[in-house]
Design an enzyme around this catalytic site. Structure first.
Site, PDB file in Angstrom:
ATOM      1  N   HIS A  11      18.614 -58.500 -83.978  1.00  0.00           N
ATOM      2  CA  HIS A  11      20.041 -58.158 -83.938  1.00  0.00           C
ATOM      3  C   HIS A  11      20.692 -57.033 -84.535  1.00  0.00           C
ATOM      4  CE1 HIS A  11      24.500 -58.953 -84.678  1.00  0.00           C
ATOM      5  NE2 HIS A  11      24.521 -59.540 -83.334  1.00  0.00           N
ATOM      6  N   ARG A  64      -2.393 -32.991 -87.717  1.00  0.00           N
ATOM      7  CA  ARG A  64      -3.355 -32.971 -88.931  1.00  0.00           C
ATOM      8  C   ARG A  64      -3.705 -34.532 -89.279  1.00  0.00           C
ATOM      9  NH1 ARG A  64       1.056 -29.607 -90.114  1.00  0.00           N
ATOM     10  NH2 ARG A  64       0.649 -27.624 -90.648  1.00  0.00           N
ATOM     11  N   ARG A  93      -7.070 -31.595 -85.569  1.00  0.00           N
ATOM     12  CA  ARG A  93      -8.081 -31.023 -86.471  1.00  0.00           C
ATOM     13  C   ARG A  93      -8.591 -32.454 -87.317  1.00  0.00           C
ATOM     14  NH1 ARG A  93      -5.625 -27.056 -91.046  1.00  0.00           N
ATOM     15  NH2 ARG A  93      -4.978 -29.145 -91.767  1.00  0.00           N
TER      16      ARG A  93
END
Length: 568
Positions: free
Chosen positions: A331, A421, A489
């Site tokens: 809520h 990353r 990466r």
């Protein structure tokens, strides 16, 4: 007046007759039912009326059914309902209410919850957000528990062989609502077991089934939807028990991006789930119950355990809202979005640490985690009209580190993600050194062992904790820009950074210059980290092959080549 009046005899008899027919179909006398309200003004784009009228659960017998139908009609004229209509300018006598009487789903023996067919905070339209807790669903709707939260990527739901669950977060679920043992107490709240608190309410197949139903319901109505669901513990079946239009993101200007930025940091007092992405500041007003709302002052930050519709007269006057309990579909979260008020929910202990009068800043602009800082900090906000952002010949891609913030930027006209990353996900979400999971039995640090055992609770295989959290973090970033490329990466921590992860010191050497040391590709194939790199690869394979996000592209850092030069 409603409660003192009597039903017209023909209407009362019609209700009794249909109740008996339901019992005949279910082959039992006096079946347990839910008495649910549906008002004509509910779920409008400009006013949701969320939770204004009453619902009664586990009602049995004709007399009790008629009494609770009367109470349901009477709830049109509670103080809170009158106040809400006054605020939104609705004529009190032009709001009608119908009652749906439904067979009860025995979710007290399983679980229930809410799902939205978009991301409730960012408006990202390509996910289904599912909240789940054990017991009857009113504990989730009322924000009285910290529920599980699952996210499903819609575009891959129809693709065979994929499981597009891109996020799973196990909530505390400290209590559940179950059947009571008398007509005077049809439902009761009890504590959950430690096993229930550590477990997911739903498995992947059930999450996907609900998500598919959510998409069908959205397609039927032509709008994003707010849906309540329940699982029957006796039959194992899933049910949809209510569907209504989502009313917050529908009102927002799609071509405008409002951006908040915090320019300084203070002491972190507490954290929870961020609702929206705003920032606000003000003095704390710590209230234990709605009976205290008379002492609330405009512009204060409301701090309380949880909210229900009784709190709404002051919620719209608050600078921000902070609660101990509740998820993003509670809520407090729903009304805060509707009002445009910054909120942090599910902190577990805000009422204990945020004392009356203390000046604080509530920040929801740093991803999914909302932070309450000490003091009034410097921040700004600006509106960006995305329609005026010029097209570029150069492909512009984003750098993204935090998966919890990925959906926030989905409206930007980017060509994908140029760098995601992995180490941010490991450091912030996983927190454990991968080799401490692979070789947990060899870990010498007792404190680290205890911490890892706590974080991996519910995982029979501790390495699965790393793989699942990393896969879900990458998947959220990839989903936000699907089908555009997202370049991920592989981990590029330095040894001193790896050592700071839980259990990491045992597996990392002390290097004089970590910048030039054991990192990147040379680490991956060495025996000291080879199996840790294997966990990273498992996570990426899961993202591409199991979840189905083939737009994920892998980058290997620090690929060093030693040139072989002729001897002079």
């Amino acid at each position: 007046m409603f409660l003192d009046a009597q039903f017209p005899p023909d209407l009362a008899e019609a209700v009794r007759c249909r109740y008996r027919e339901l019992g005949d179909r279910l082959r039992r006398a006096d079946p347990d039912v839910a008495v649910r309200s549906s008002a004509t003004a509910e779920d409008l784009p400009e006013a949701s009326f969320a939770g204004q009228q009453e619902t009664f659960l586990n009602i049995t017998g004709e007399q009790a059914l008629l009494a609770d139908c009367k109470r349901c009609y009477a709830s049109l004229f509670t103080d809170r309902a009158i106040s809400y209509r006054e605020h939104h300018g609705f004529d009190h006598l032009k709001v009608a209410l119908s009652i749906g009487v439904q067979q009860m789903v025995r979710s007290d023996r399983a679980g229930a919850g809410v799902m939205f067919t978009l991301d409730t905070d960012s408006g990202f339209p390509h996910v289904v957000l599912v909240n789940a807790a054990f017991g009857l669903g009113e504990s989730v709707v009322g924000g009285r528990v910290d529920p599980d939260e699952y996210q499903v990527f819609k575009p891959l739901l129809a693709q065979a062989g994929t499981t597009p669950v891109i996020s799973k977060s196990v909530g505390g679920k400290q209590t559940k609502v179950v059947y009571g043992d008398s007509a005077r107490q049809p439902t009761v709240t009890v504590a959950t077991t430690e096993e229930e608190q550590a477990a997911c309410v739903l498995d992947d197949a059930e999450i996907l089934q609900l998500a598919r139903w959510g998409v069908l319901i959205e397609e039927h109505y032509g709008h994003p939807m707010d849906i309540e669901w329940a699982k029957d513990g006796d039959t194992g079946e899933l049910y949809i028990v209510q569907a209504r239009r989502e009313t917050v993101q529908a009102r927002k200007q799609a071509a405008t991006l409002r951006s908040f930025r915090l320019w300084e940091r203070g002491e972190r007092l507490t954290t929870g789930l961020a609702v929206g992405d705003a920032i606000a500041a003000g003095p704390v007003c710590n209230l234990r119950s709605a009976t205290e709302i008379g002492r609330f002052k405009d512009g204060a930050v409301l701090v309380t355990e949880t909210t229900d519709p009784d709190w709404e007269p002051i919620m719209k006057r608050a600078a921000a809202i902070v609660t101990d309990h509740g998820g993003r579909t509670s809520h407090a979260a729903i009304v805060s979005r509707e009002l445009g008020v910054a909120a942090v929910v599910g902190t577990t202990h805000a009422t204990s640490v945020l004392l009356d009068g203390r000046e604080i800043t509530v920040c929801c602009a740093e991803g999914e985690e909302g932070v309450v800082y000490d003091g009034v900090l410097d921040y700004d906000e600006q509106d960006i009209d995305l329609a005026e952002v010029p097209a570029t010949t150069t492909r512009v891609m984003l750098n993204i580190a935090n998966p919890s913030a990925a959906f926030r930027w989905w409206r930007l006209p980017a060509d994908g993600v140029g760098l995601a990353r992995m180490e941010f996900i490991v450091n912030t979400h996983i927190k454990i050194h991968p080799m401490a999971l692979v070789r947990f039995d060899e870990l010498a640090d007792e404190h680290a062992r205890d911490r890892i055992a706590e974080l991996t609770r519910g995982y029979a295989d501790k390495t699965e904790y790393f793989v699942e959290l990393l896969a879900h973090g990458i998947a959220r970033i990839a989903a936000a820009w699907w089908p555009k490329p997202v370049i991920v990466r592989m981990s590029d921590f330095k040894t001193n950074e790896y050592a700071r992860l839980i259990g990491g010191r045992q597996f990392e050497p002390a290097e004089h210059n970590p910048m030039l040391g054991w990192r990147g590709a040379s680490r991956y194939y060495s025996e000291g980290y080879r199996k840790g790199f294997g966990l990273e690869c498992r996570a990426l394979r899961r993202v591409r092959d199991e979840i189905g996000l083939t737009n994920t592209v892998v980058m290997i850092p620090f690929c060093r080549t030693l040139s072989v030069l002729p001897h002079p």
